[in-house]
Design a protein around this motif. Structure first.
Motif, PDB file in Angstrom:
ATOM      1  N   ALA A   1       0.833  -1.192   0.000  1.00  0.00           N
ATOM      2  CA  ALA A   1       0.000   0.000   0.000  1.00  0.00           C
ATOM      3  C   ALA A   1       0.873   1.248   0.000  1.00  0.00           C
ATOM      4  O   ALA A   1       2.077   1.193   0.285  1.00  0.00           O
ATOM      5  CB  ALA A   1      -0.937  -0.010   1.207  1.00  0.00           C
ATOM      6  N   SER A   2       0.252   2.381  -0.283  1.00  0.00           N
ATOM      7  CA  SER A   2       1.002   3.630  -0.466  1.00  0.00           C
ATOM      8  C   SER A   2       0.970   4.543   0.747  1.00  0.00           C
ATOM      9  O   SER A   2       1.668   5.555   0.779  1.00  0.00           O
ATOM     10  CB  SER A   2       0.415   4.393  -1.661  1.00  0.00           C
ATOM     11  N   PHE A   3       0.172   4.198   1.765  1.00  0.00           N
ATOM     12  CA  PHE A   3      -0.190   5.191   2.777  1.00  0.00           C
ATOM     13  C   PHE A   3       0.925   5.557   3.748  1.00  0.00           C
ATOM     14  O   PHE A   3       0.747   6.453   4.572  1.00  0.00           O
ATOM     15  CB  PHE A   3      -1.425   4.713   3.547  1.00  0.00           C
ATOM     16  N   ASP A   4       2.069   4.893   3.651  1.00  0.00           N
ATOM     17  CA  ASP A   4       3.182   5.325   4.495  1.00  0.00           C
ATOM     18  C   ASP A   4       3.821   6.613   3.965  1.00  0.00           C
ATOM     19  O   ASP A   4       4.428   7.378   4.719  1.00  0.00           O
ATOM     20  CB  ASP A   4       4.239   4.219   4.607  1.00  0.00           C
ATOM     21  N   GLN A   5       3.669   6.871   2.658  1.00  0.00           N
ATOM     22  CA  GLN A   5       4.286   8.061   2.065  1.00  0.00           C
ATOM     23  C   GLN A   5       3.338   8.887   1.191  1.00  0.00           C
ATOM     24  O   GLN A   5       3.651  10.031   0.869  1.00  0.00           O
ATOM     25  CB  GLN A   5       5.499   7.655   1.213  1.00  0.00           C
ATOM     26  N   TYR A   6       2.190   8.302   0.795  1.00  0.00           N
ATOM     27  CA  TYR A   6       1.306   8.968  -0.157  1.00  0.00           C
ATOM     28  C   TYR A   6      -0.154   8.874   0.302  1.00  0.00           C
ATOM     29  O   TYR A   6      -0.508   8.034   1.120  1.00  0.00           O
ATOM     30  CB  TYR A   6       1.428   8.315  -1.547  1.00  0.00           C
ATOM     31  N   ASP A   7      -0.993   9.721  -0.300  1.00  0.00           N
ATOM     32  CA  ASP A   7      -2.423   9.689   0.001  1.00  0.00           C
ATOM     33  C   ASP A   7      -3.115   8.516  -0.668  1.00  0.00           C
ATOM     34  O   ASP A   7      -4.171   8.071  -0.206  1.00  0.00           O
ATOM     35  CB  ASP A   7      -3.090  10.991  -0.474  1.00  0.00           C
ATOM     36  N   SER A   8      -2.565   8.036  -1.772  1.00  0.00           N
ATOM     37  CA  SER A   8      -3.218   6.992  -2.562  1.00  0.00           C
ATOM     38  C   SER A   8      -2.216   6.385  -3.524  1.00  0.00           C
ATOM     39  O   SER A   8      -1.120   6.927  -3.730  1.00  0.00           O
ATOM     40  CB  SER A   8      -4.388   7.582  -3.365  1.00  0.00           C
ATOM     41  N   PHE A   9      -2.600   5.258  -4.150  1.00  0.00           N
ATOM     42  CA  PHE A   9      -1.719   4.676  -5.162  1.00  0.00           C
ATOM     43  C   PHE A   9      -1.612   5.598  -6.364  1.00  0.00           C
ATOM     44  O   PHE A   9      -0.589   5.613  -7.058  1.00  0.00           O
ATOM     45  CB  PHE A   9      -2.205   3.279  -5.573  1.00  0.00           C
ATOM     46  N   GLU A  10      -2.668   6.386  -6.646  1.00  0.00           N
ATOM     47  CA  GLU A  10      -2.605   7.347  -7.753  1.00  0.00           C
ATOM     48  C   GLU A  10      -1.543   8.410  -7.482  1.00  0.00           C
ATOM     49  O   GLU A  10      -0.788   8.775  -8.390  1.00  0.00           O
ATOM     50  CB  GLU A  10      -3.973   8.014  -7.966  1.00  0.00           C
ATOM     51  N   HIS A  11      -1.504   8.894  -6.251  1.00  0.00           N
ATOM     52  CA  HIS A  11      -0.501   9.896  -5.863  1.00  0.00           C
ATOM     53  C   HIS A  11       0.900   9.329  -6.052  1.00  0.00           C
ATOM     54  O   HIS A  11       1.793   9.995  -6.594  1.00  0.00           O
ATOM     55  CB  HIS A  11      -0.747  10.307  -4.408  1.00  0.00           C
ATOM     56  N   ARG A  12       1.088   8.087  -5.635  1.00  0.00           N
ATOM     57  CA  ARG A  12       2.388   7.434  -5.799  1.00  0.00           C
ATOM     58  C   ARG A  12       2.746   7.295  -7.283  1.00  0.00           C
ATOM     59  O   ARG A  12       3.886   7.558  -7.693  1.00  0.00           O
ATOM     60  CB  ARG A  12       2.366   6.058  -5.125  1.00  0.00           C
ATOM     61  N   GLY A  13       1.781   6.880  -8.087  1.00  0.00           N
ATOM     62  CA  GLY A  13       2.038   6.736  -9.517  1.00  0.00           C
ATOM     63  C   GLY A  13       2.376   8.051 -10.186  1.00  0.00           C
ATOM     64  O   GLY A  13       3.248   8.112 -11.061  1.00  0.00           O
ATOM     65  N   ARG A  14       1.689   9.106  -9.786  1.00  0.00           N
ATOM     66  CA  ARG A  14       1.989  10.424 -10.359  1.00  0.00           C
ATOM     67  C   ARG A  14       3.400  10.878  -9.985  1.00  0.00           C
ATOM     68  O   ARG A  14       4.109  11.488 -10.813  1.00  0.00           O
ATOM     69  CB  ARG A  14       0.956  11.453  -9.887  1.00  0.00           C
ATOM     70  N   ASP A  15       3.820  10.573  -8.762  1.00  0.00           N
ATOM     71  CA  ASP A  15       5.182  10.921  -8.355  1.00  0.00           C
ATOM     72  C   ASP A  15       6.197  10.185  -9.224  1.00  0.00           C
ATOM     73  O   ASP A  15       7.197  10.766  -9.674  1.00  0.00           O
ATOM     74  CB  ASP A  15       5.381  10.574  -6.877  1.00  0.00           C
ATOM     75  N   PHE A  16       5.948   8.903  -9.483  1.00  0.00           N
ATOM     76  CA  PHE A  16       6.832   8.130 -10.368  1.00  0.00           C
ATOM     77  C   PHE A  16       6.927   8.799 -11.740  1.00  0.00           C
ATOM     78  O   PHE A  16       8.026   9.005 -12.281  1.00  0.00           O
ATOM     79  CB  PHE A  16       6.304   6.710 -10.502  1.00  0.00           C
ATOM     80  N   MET A  17       5.778   9.174 -12.298  1.00  0.00           N
ATOM     81  CA  MET A  17       5.776   9.780 -13.625  1.00  0.00           C
ATOM     82  C   MET A  17       6.488  11.139 -13.623  1.00  0.00           C
ATOM     83  O   MET A  17       7.180  11.490 -14.584  1.00  0.00           O
ATOM     84  CB  MET A  17       4.346   9.908 -14.133  1.00  0.00           C
ATOM     85  N   GLU A  18       6.307  11.897 -12.551  1.00  0.00           N
ATOM     86  CA  GLU A  18       6.989  13.187 -12.452  1.00  0.00           C
ATOM     87  C   GLU A  18       8.498  13.022 -12.390  1.00  0.00           C
ATOM     88  O   GLU A  18       9.256  13.791 -13.008  1.00  0.00           O
ATOM     89  CB  GLU A  18       6.472  13.937 -11.220  1.00  0.00           C
ATOM     90  N   GLN A  19       8.944  11.992 -11.645  1.00  0.00           N
ATOM     91  CA  GLN A  19      10.392  11.756 -11.549  1.00  0.00           C
ATOM     92  C   GLN A  19      10.950  11.287 -12.892  1.00  0.00           C
ATOM     93  O   GLN A  19      12.068  11.664 -13.279  1.00  0.00           O
ATOM     94  CB  GLN A  19      10.699  10.723 -10.455  1.00  0.00           C
ATOM     95  N   VAL A  20      10.182  10.469 -13.612  1.00  0.00           N
ATOM     96  CA  VAL A  20      10.623  10.027 -14.931  1.00  0.00           C
ATOM     97  C   VAL A  20      10.689  11.204 -15.897  1.00  0.00           C
ATOM     98  O   VAL A  20      11.640  11.317 -16.697  1.00  0.00           O
ATOM     99  CB  VAL A  20       9.679   8.934 -15.482  1.00  0.00           C
ATOM    100  N   ALA A  21       9.708  12.103 -15.808  1.00  0.00           N
ATOM    101  CA  ALA A  21       9.697  13.274 -16.692  1.00  0.00           C
ATOM    102  C   ALA A  21      10.948  14.140 -16.494  1.00  0.00           C
ATOM    103  O   ALA A  21      11.444  14.745 -17.443  1.00  0.00           O
ATOM    104  CB  ALA A  21       8.439  14.109 -16.436  1.00  0.00           C
ATOM    105  N   LYS A  22      11.446  14.172 -15.273  1.00  0.00           N
ATOM    106  CA  LYS A  22      12.640  14.961 -15.000  1.00  0.00           C
ATOM    107  C   LYS A  22      13.875  14.408 -15.718  1.00  0.00           C
ATOM    108  O   LYS A  22      14.840  15.143 -15.967  1.00  0.00           O
ATOM    109  CB  LYS A  22      12.909  14.998 -13.496  1.00  0.00           C
ATOM    110  N   LEU A  23      13.852  13.137 -16.059  1.00  0.00           N
ATOM    111  CA  LEU A  23      14.997  12.520 -16.743  1.00  0.00           C
ATOM    112  C   LEU A  23      15.182  13.049 -18.154  1.00  0.00           C
ATOM    113  O   LEU A  23      16.273  12.951 -18.719  1.00  0.00           O
ATOM    114  CB  LEU A  23      14.811  10.993 -16.792  1.00  0.00           C
ATOM    115  N   THR A  24      14.096  13.589 -18.718  1.00  0.00           N
ATOM    116  CA  THR A  24      14.165  14.072 -20.109  1.00  0.00           C
ATOM    117  C   THR A  24      14.394  15.567 -20.171  1.00  0.00           C
ATOM    118  O   THR A  24      14.439  16.145 -21.250  1.00  0.00           O
ATOM    119  CB  THR A  24      12.866  13.721 -20.844  1.00  0.00           C
TER     120      THR A  24
END
Length: 464
Positions: A441-464
């Motif tokens: 589950a995501s609730f140790d660091q995020y509000d939801s699994f969607e929030h966690r997924g968006r963070d992943f995508m944001e970090q990937v976007a920074k690579l470009t």
């Protein structure tokens, strides 16, 4: 909106004023009832008050004296690990407790469908993993085929917030165990059981209670047609309970392996979907080139959706067209980038071990981002499923403890998403897949699994 029937002129208490709670209050008012609203959060109460709803604390003296029913939101516990005090009070006084799903089935089509040439159908999808993808895929296939369809429940809109279905229309509902467990009415025309793996065990008092909540969808309403995944013992048990005999075509069995039977079977194996009737193949679809449905687990989802579409009269060619135009759902095997020959895939919805294991089986040469808040049910399956993992990058507040479940899998404690994505990208080689499949589950660091997924995508976007 579906106006709630059966409570005209009566007072109905509504507990929980999130998306489904407010929609329920509005639908009760539209049906002539008086909604008495409450939420433990002051902001939610204020929002309901702005809409003109009466606010009543269910724990106040005499709060249930004139109440015909208490309607509770799915996230509020009604039995395990302990019932919310308002629900306990209502039950002690004999006040019926229901949820919006029960009100939906109670209210849908009362007298309004008699003049229709083709009464609408309700498809309900439950299971541990794949519910959202299966539900969205069913809706997509029907839309592509020109059918009128609405998607609601645990995905999309609240069930009482949709429009009354029109002639020949279809309502597709994704239903969680929280929703099926309490609903006093469950009468879908077609019901789907995708699979079962340990999840929400604290909420249901163990695996038996969890399965019992799912089984209610089939036992309470007796759907005209059932599509059941039979790769787990619970699915085989459910299928056996529903069928009158091995050739009962009201049951469609779904499997990733070979099925020996004389009924209606769907097998998703080695990238192919085969439809079998009475032991003979009547149709097949090559799923290997369907970009929106990668991996064996999504092929099983496709088989479940195929079964529903066939039960509704669509041809294999119509269904195949829907498969190829389906883009998938966010946070579920979602390919978000290809950078320097390295693929980045967001499967943040893999919140339990079984879902993560299936995600790991869908890709090769994996840089695996995992970790989070561990769920009950055991983590033993993780290490054996990690054969394609080059290295794991562990996140979460208890990352070191989570890493102990990985056995001999090479890993690095990263703690947060930014570090994990940066390290995986730095070490990845062309042909690798950086996969977020947390198995937690995501609730140790995020509000939801969607929030966690968006963070992943944001970090990937920074690579470009």
């Amino acid at each position: 909106m579906i106006p709630v029937q059966g409570f005209e002129g009566q007072r109905v208490a509504v507990l929980g004023l999130g998306r489904s709670g407010l929609a329920t209050a509005r639908a009760l008012r539209a049906g002539g009832a008086v909604a008495l609203c409450w939420d433990d959060g002051a902001a939610a109460r204020a929002a309901a008050e702005v809409e003109g709803f009466e606010i009543r604390d269910p724990m106040a003296a005499g709060a249930f004296a004139d109440v015909a029913c208490l309607v509770t939101s799915p996230g509020i516990a009604h039995l395990y690990p302990a019932p919310h005090r308002a629900i306990a009070a209502a039950m002690a006084l004999g006040v019926p407790v229901d949820n919006d799903i029960g009100l939906f089935f109670r209210s849908l089509g009362l007298g309004e469908w008699d003049g229709m040439e083709e009464p609408p159908k309700v498809v309900a999808v439950t299971g541990s993993n794949g519910k959202s993808t299966t539900s969205a895929l069913i809706a997509h296939i029907l839309t592509v085929a020109g059918r009128s369809v609405q998607l609601a429940g645990n995905i999309g809109r609240g069930v009482l917030d949709i429009e009354p279905p029109e002639n020949g229309g279809v309502v597709v509902l994704e239903l969680s165990s929280y929703q099926t467990d309490l609903a006093r009415a469950l009468t879908p025309d077609i019901a789907v059981f995708t699979n079962l793996s340990p999840d929400h065990l604290d909420r249901h008092g163990g695996m038996g209670g969890y399965f019992a909540a799912k089984r209610r969808l089939f036992a309470e309403g007796g759907p005209d047609r059932a599509i059941v995944g039979v790769d787990e013992p619970e699915g085989r048990y459910l299928a056996n309970q529903l069928a009158e005999g091995p050739g009962d075509l009201r049951l469609i069995r779904v499997s990733a392996g070979k099925l020996e039977g004389i009924g209606w079977d769907l097998v998703a194996r080695k990238g192919w979907l085969s439809e079998m009737r009475k032991g003979r193949q009547v149709a097949s679809i090559d799923l290997r080139g369907v970009a929106g449905l990668p991996g064996a687990h999504n092929h099983q989802n496709a088989a479940c959706a195929y079964g529903v579409a066939r039960a509704l009269g669509l041809s294999p060619k119509e269904i195949e067209a829907g498969f190829h135009s389906f883009e998938g759902l966010p946070h579920r095997s979602q390919r978000v980038a290809d950078i320097g020959g390295v693929s980045f895939v967001n499967d943040s919805k893999a919140t339990n071990v079984d879902a993560a294991v299936k995600a790991l089986a869908a890709f090769r040469r994996i840089r695996w981002i995992c970790g989070g808040l561990e769920k009950e049910g055991g983590m033993a399956a993780l290490a054996p499923a990690a054969g394609e993992v080059v290295k794991a990058y562990v996140i979460g507040r208890e990352a070191a403890a989570f890493a102990l479940h990985l056995g001999a899998v090479r890993h690095e404690i990263c703690g947060d998403m930014a570090t994990a994505v940066a390290r995986a990208a730095a070490e990845a080689e062309p042909g690798d897949t950086v996969l977020l499949a947390p198995a937690a589950a995501s609730f140790d660091q995020y509000d939801s699994f969607e929030h966690r997924g968006r963070d992943f995508m944001e970090q990937v976007a920074k690579l470009t």
